[in-house]
Scaffold this motif. Structure first.
Motif, PDB file in Angstrom:
ATOM      1  N   TYR A   1       0.810  -1.218   0.000  1.00 31.90           N
ATOM      2  CA  TYR A   1       0.000   0.000   0.000  1.00 31.90           C
ATOM      3  C   TYR A   1       0.844   1.270   0.000  1.00 31.90           C
ATOM      4  N   ASP A   2       2.036   1.196   0.582  1.00 30.00           N
ATOM      5  CA  ASP A   2       2.926   2.355   0.649  1.00 30.00           C
ATOM      6  C   ASP A   2       3.642   2.494  -0.686  1.00 30.00           C
TER       7      ASP A   2
ATOM      8  N   ILE B   1       1.204   5.549   4.629  1.00 31.69           N
ATOM      9  CA  ILE B   1       0.195   5.426   3.576  1.00 31.69           C
ATOM     10  C   ILE B   1      -0.657   6.676   3.580  1.00 31.69           C
ATOM     11  N   THR B   2      -0.767   7.332   2.437  1.00 33.41           N
ATOM     12  CA  THR B   2      -1.618   8.511   2.299  1.00 33.41           C
ATOM     13  C   THR B   2      -2.955   8.104   1.689  1.00 33.41           C
ATOM     14  N   LYS B   3      -3.908   8.997   1.754  1.00 37.53           N
ATOM     15  CA  LYS B   3      -5.212   8.719   1.145  1.00 37.53           C
ATOM     16  C   LYS B   3      -5.069   8.558  -0.361  1.00 37.53           C
ATOM     17  N   GLU B   4      -4.172   9.328  -0.945  1.00 38.91           N
ATOM     18  CA  GLU B   4      -3.979   9.230  -2.392  1.00 38.91           C
ATOM     19  C   GLU B   4      -3.458   7.848  -2.779  1.00 38.91           C
ATOM     20  N   GLU B   5      -2.513   7.334  -2.003  1.00 37.27           N
ATOM     21  CA  GLU B   5      -1.972   6.004  -2.285  1.00 37.27           C
ATOM     22  C   GLU B   5      -3.042   4.942  -2.113  1.00 37.27           C
ATOM     23  N   MET B   6      -3.792   5.036  -1.031  1.00 32.31           N
ATOM     24  CA  MET B   6      -4.825   4.033  -0.780  1.00 32.31           C
ATOM     25  C   MET B   6      -5.919   4.098  -1.839  1.00 32.31           C
TER      26      MET B   6
ATOM     27  N   LYS C   1      -5.054  10.916  13.625  1.00 34.32           N
ATOM     28  CA  LYS C   1      -5.758  11.831  12.716  1.00 34.32           C
ATOM     29  C   LYS C   1      -4.831  12.874  12.081  1.00 34.32           C
ATOM     30  N   ASP C   2      -3.652  12.431  11.662  1.00 34.59           N
ATOM     31  CA  ASP C   2      -2.723  13.359  11.010  1.00 34.59           C
ATOM     32  C   ASP C   2      -2.737  13.227   9.492  1.00 34.59           C
ATOM     33  N   GLY C   3      -3.660  12.414   8.976  1.00 34.44           N
ATOM     34  CA  GLY C   3      -3.818  12.304   7.526  1.00 34.44           C
ATOM     35  C   GLY C   3      -2.992  11.234   6.865  1.00 34.44           C
ATOM     36  N   VAL C   4      -2.157  10.513   7.628  1.00 34.83           N
ATOM     37  CA  VAL C   4      -1.380   9.403   7.078  1.00 34.83           C
ATOM     38  C   VAL C   4      -1.449   8.232   8.049  1.00 34.83           C
TER      39      VAL C   4
END
Length: 252
Positions: free
Chosen positions: A170-171, A178-183, A222-225
């Motif tokens: 996923y990374d 893992i970011t939201k964009e990657e996921m 909850k830091d976005g990653v």
């Protein structure tokens, strides 16, 4: 790959009945039999029909006398380095060599082989991500050693081993989170691969919903990653994920 295997794979994909975990897209325990069958089909070298009569001497001779471009490690050494028995490695090697006579597979060939099992969708992007995960040396090719090292983790590794492997998949940029964009890229690739033959039919916004659910449960601070520690800790607390991690136990 024989036509009947491709037909069986298509049939298997049409039988998926909402059996993917809403958090990660991973299979749930309800689909244990179907997923094991799919995994065997996806890996032709694990299919008994791929090696109808393998003699120990024949496979060992291949290792010693092979004239292919890439010469694999000895059976004994691979047995020490993985969690497979010598007999299992013989079956895996015969199937790998049948599909990849040169001893290695590049990304384009990997995509071609993988696409045979998902004719109802576009598996190229997911195959790319999977190839990247197996290509640990980052040299643009997957050897038999790369293949069995990855399989050893997926099929025989500890829970932490398997979760680390999944996190690495996923990374995408390998920066340790893992970011939201990657996921979202991963989820879209799964959606594209499964096509329109899942039941119930996945909606266009399903990948985004999966990502939001993933981060709601995984992003603990909850830091976005999502870090590896957050990923492993959250997965271990999720019963469905833990059950899905055991689907491939003793698959070979």
């Amino acid at each position: 790959m024989k036509a009947k295997n491709r037909d069986q794979s298509l049939s298997d994909s049409r039988e998926l009945d909402g059996s993917y975990d809403q958090l990660t897209g991973n299979p749930t325990s309800k689909s244990k039999k179907t997923i094991k069958q799919r995994f065997l089909t996806l890996l032709p070298c694990c299919n008994p029909s791929a090696a109808p009569s393998i003699s120990q001497n024949s496979v060992e001779d291949d290792f010693e006398l092979s004239t292919v471009c890439h010469r694999p490690e000895s059976m004994d050494k691979l047995q020490e380095q993985t969690k497979f028995t010598k007999k299992e490695l013989q079956v895996l090697y015969r199937g790998f060599k049948n599909e990849c006579p040169s001893g290695v597979v590049n990304e384009e060939n990997f995509k071609t082989i993988y696409s045979q099992f998902f004719p109802q969708g576009d598996s190229s992007m997911y195959a790319h991500f999977l190839f990247e995960a197996f290509d640990t040396n980052k040299n643009g090719s997957v050897s038999f050693e790369d293949f069995v090292f990855g399989l050893s983790i997926i099929l025989r590794g500890t829970i932490n081993d398997r979760l680390n492997w999944a996190f690495n998949l996923y990374d995408l940029n390998k920066d340790g989170c893992i970011t939201k964009e990657e996921m979202l890229d991963i989820m879209k690739s799964i959606y594209d691969m499964m096509g329109k033959y899942t039941y119930p039919t996945m909606q266009d916004d399903a990948p985004i919903e999966h990502v939001e659910n993933f981060f709601q449960k995984m992003d603990q601070n909850k830091d976005g990653v999502v870090t590896i520690d957050e990923f492993i800790d959250s997965c271990k607390k999720d019963e469905n994920i833990m059950q899905s991690m055991q689907l491939f136990d003793n698959v070979i």
